[in-house]
Design an enzyme around this catalytic site. Structure first.
Site, PDB file in Angstrom:
ATOM      1  N   ARG A  56      -6.534  -5.083   5.373  1.00 34.42           N
ATOM      2  CA  ARG A  56      -6.598  -3.629   5.484  1.00 34.42           C
ATOM      3  C   ARG A  56      -6.405  -2.952   4.131  1.00 34.42           C
ATOM      4  NH1 ARG A  56      -8.637   0.435   8.688  1.00 34.42           N
ATOM      5  NH2 ARG A  56      -7.554   2.376   8.181  1.00 34.42           N
ATOM      6  N   GLU A  57      -5.515  -3.496   3.334  1.00 31.83           N
ATOM      7  CA  GLU A  57      -5.179  -2.853   2.070  1.00 31.83           C
ATOM      8  C   GLU A  57      -6.296  -2.957   1.036  1.00 31.83           C
ATOM      9  OE1 GLU A  57      -2.753  -0.996   1.260  1.00 31.83           O
ATOM     10  OE2 GLU A  57      -1.090  -1.377   2.625  1.00 31.83           O
ATOM     11  N   SER A  58      -6.881  -4.138   0.889  1.00 32.83           N
ATOM     12  CA  SER A  58      -7.803  -4.365  -0.227  1.00 32.83           C
ATOM     13  C   SER A  58      -9.080  -5.082   0.155  1.00 32.83           C
ATOM     14  CB  SER A  58      -7.096  -5.197  -1.306  1.00 32.83           C
ATOM     15  OG  SER A  58      -6.826  -6.507  -0.807  1.00 32.83           O
ATOM     16  N   ILE A 100      -2.441  -7.468   6.621  1.00 29.32           N
ATOM     17  CA  ILE A 100      -2.082  -6.394   5.684  1.00 29.32           C
ATOM     18  C   ILE A 100      -3.041  -6.399   4.503  1.00 29.32           C
ATOM     19  CG2 ILE A 100      -0.328  -5.582   4.072  1.00 29.32           C
ATOM     20  CD1 ILE A 100       1.793  -6.626   6.058  1.00 29.32           C
ATOM     21  N   TYR A 109      -3.970   2.833  10.052  1.00 27.84           N
ATOM     22  CA  TYR A 109      -3.473   1.642   9.358  1.00 27.84           C
ATOM     23  C   TYR A 109      -2.670   0.756  10.311  1.00 27.84           C
ATOM     24  CZ  TYR A 109      -0.881  -1.162   5.931  1.00 27.84           C
ATOM     25  OH  TYR A 109      -0.328  -2.190   5.223  1.00 27.84           O
TER      26      TYR A 109
END
Length: 646
Positions: free
Chosen positions: A506-508, A503, A614
């Site tokens: 992918r997020e940051s 997570i 995502y």
């Protein structure tokens, strides 16, 4: 603090090639570097306080400090209007390998433009710049030096934009119009552009500049803009070349709210007016897009023909996902050939083409296609491997530093190290982006990726590997920072640490200072409102600024993910969809009981492309992190997720 600094500096020197056995030299260097760091901080503060005398005394001893150029920028950028062209050029030359050069150039040119120093402007910018306000200053400078042809050409090109232009353009536009440059053709072009951009105020403003010759057509266009459905009741002169424009742009607008009426009107108008290729494409693309979004069943036959004519992979992809949502195999088989050749080679459509082949009983062809796909390290490769019962392919490539690599000695790299020391993370990332932008050699790009990995610059390593297109360099693309934090929260929330890392990746891309345009913050991109709710549920005090703290962010992000897993009975597909798009959208997108579809169909037909990508990425990244952790058995989708109805 001092020990942390010393270790950091020594590590940096090791990367630069200083070996063991140089401890005394290193200690001396560290002391000197620490003194420079203190002086740099004091000089910045002196400049901020307006104590120029103290600033200049401190600056004198910092000539060889990597961030000296940042001090020079802070000084020169205070009053760019008072800088001579020679001084500006000298600074830009000295800072050419940093983001500061363009940053200062923009400030200098705007100051010169605002004060009408056209000769100074052109000395620094002899060619047309990129930003709109600077373009307008550039053409005003050309006018001042007597090149009216170039100035008027630029003014006309900028004026026809479908949105309002910056105030810097007003004087240019006025001079151009006073010189008689504005024509009905240009007025009509801007009206069309403003119409398509939905800029009603601009549309009405431009309409007032039309002559009596085109005023009737302009009034009709304005009326159609207000009420596109009124087009059907209007009479347009087939001999007027503007009629087809009014009809085509009006029909495209009508399609946004009523694709059924737009299609029937389009068929009727084709009998009355002559439309060129561009006008036809505008209308048919708009009707096709809205019909696909609305899944207008009555348009299916027309869509088959329109998609074949338009050859638009985005529209064709939407039609394919509509077919998948309904498990309409005939439509899927009929539509796949409408993709362009390059799109057909995308893994997504290779996978679904194999599914069609399998459905038709072409077992050998389907098997061969899946075998090829299973060699890929992505969502579809993992799906294919599961179908075949094969192990996942990771294709792990170990990068090695080139023999003559000197990337650690680059001035930009030294500046980045110091910016990170001073916690100027955004400046450091700007430097890295500029460095990658200026580096075309793939070997050097790979060396930069390795350097970033060794310096624990995780986001930078990912960016460099991406720039070099070394997709199999897993150590650079999938680093494992903050292991203790992830494992602690994984144990606390009873979720695998690899899922939390996936997570965050992918997020940051593991950049703790990340902030999205909508306000999500930190490693796991926690929204402030979500952070408050989760913190309250955990009995934790909450400050929005804490979302940039790694431990606090992962604590809240992992707790929220656990709440979502509990909400969806442990189903990660639904939980990840909700993490990205919100639980309310999961509720909207789930099929009713008895109407469910298999997991790969549901994921493929998530309406939002961002959310679809995502979910696919995080599921895939989880498998990669399992591999990177040394887990012998990796899991892509659990038996429960495969058996569930979506």
């Amino acid at each position: 603090m001092f020990q942390r600094i010393a270790r950091y500096s020594y590590a940096f020197l090791l990367v630069c090639g200083v070996g063991a056995g140089t401890t005394a030299a290193t200690d001396t260097t560290d002391a000197s570097l620490n003194e420079q760091r203190r002086s740099y901080t004091e000089a910045r503060q002196a400049l901020k306080d307006g104590n120029i005398a103290r600033y200049e005394r401190l600056r004198t001893g910092l000539n060889d400090y990597p961030l000296a150029i940042y001090l020079d920028y802070a000084r020169i950028a205070r009053h760019p209007g008072g800088v001579s062209p020679q001084q500006a050029r000298e600074f830009i030359t000295r800072s050419a390998d940093s983001p500061l050069a363009l940053r200062f150039l923009g400030a200098y040119l705007r100051a010169a433009g605002k004060s009408g120093r056209w000769r100074d402007f052109l000395q620094l910018m002899p060619e047309e710049p990129n930003s709109i306000d600077l373009k307008c200053y550039f053409f005003r400078a050309q006018l001042a030096r007597g090149d009216k042809d170039l100035a008027w050409e630029g003014a006309a090109r900028l004026w026809v934009a479908g949105n309002s232009q910056p105030g810097a353009c007003d004087a240019l536009f006025q001079a151009w119009q006073d010189a008689g440059g504005l024509t009905d053709d240009l007025v009509w072009l801007r009206l069309r552009n403003a119409f398509d951009a939905g800029e009603g105020s601009l549309l009405r403003y431009v309409a007032r500049k039309s002559s009596s010759r085109i005023r009737p057509a302009v009034d009709t266009l304005l009326a159609v803009y207000v009420n596109p459905a009124s087009l059907a009741a209007r009479s347009l002169d087939p001999e007027d070349p503007l009629s087809a424009d009014i009809a085509s742009h009006g029909l495209a607008a009508l399609a946004r709210g009523n694709p059924e009426l737009a299609l029937s009107s389009w068929i009727a108008w084709q009998q009355q007016l002559r439309f060129d290729e561009q006008q036809t494409r505008l209308v048919e693309s708009a009707i096709a897009l809205r019909s696909l979004f609305a899944e207008t069943a009555s348009h299916r036959d027309w869509l088959d023909g329109a998609l074949a004519r338009l050859q638009d992979d985005i529209l064709t992809g939407i039609r394919l996902r509509w077919a998948l949502r309904e498990q309409d195999w005939d439509a899927l088989e009929r539509t796949l050939p409408l993709l362009t050749e390059s799109a057909r080679d995308d893994n997504v459509w290779r996978y679904w083409r194999a599914a069609v082949q399998s459905r038709r009983g072409e077992v050998a062809s389907a098997q061969a296609a899946l075998e090829q796909l299973s060699g890929e390290r992505d969502y579809y490769g993992f799906l294919a491997a599961d179908k075949l019962g094969r192990p996942y392919a990771f294709n792990h490539l170990q990068l090695t530093l080139s023999e003559d690599s000197a990337v650690a000695e680059l001035p930009a790299v030294r500046r980045i190290a110091e910016l990170k020391y001073h916690r100027e993370e955004m400046q450091a990332h700007s430097e890295w982006y500029k460095l990658l932008q200026d580096t075309s050699d793939v070997v050097r790009q790979q060396d930069l990726a390795l350097l970033a990995t060794r310096n624990h610059w995780y986001r930078m390593a990912i960016d460099a590997a991406t720039r070099a297109q070394v997709w199999d360099a897993l150590d650079q693309r999938f680093p494992r920072p903050y292991q203790v934090v992830f494992e602690k929260n994984a144990d606390l929330r009873q979720v695998p640490s690899t899922e939390l890392m996936a997570i965050a990746r992918r997020e940051s891309a593991f950049f703790a200072g990340a902030q999205s345009p909508v306000g999500a913050r930190g490693l796991m991109q926690v929204m402030p409102a979500t952070g408050r709710e989760v913190a309250s549920s955990l009995g934790q005090r909450h400050r929005e600024s804490d979302l940039f703290d790694v431990e606090y962010n992962v604590m809240l992000g992992s707790a929220y993910y656990r709440q979502l897993l509990d909400r969806y009975d442990g189903n990660r597909v639904f939980a990840l969809t909700a993490y990205n798009a919100g639980p309310h959208r999961v509720a909207r997108w789930r099929n009713k009981s008895g109407q469910g579809v298999p997991v790969e169909f549901w994921v493929e037909t998530i309406p939002y492309k961002e959310t679809r990508n995502y979910v696919q990425a995080v599921l895939s990244y989880n498998v990669v992190f399992q591999y990177m952790q040394g887990e012998q058995q990796q899991t892509f989708l659990t038996p429960e997720e495969l058996a569930a109805s979506y």
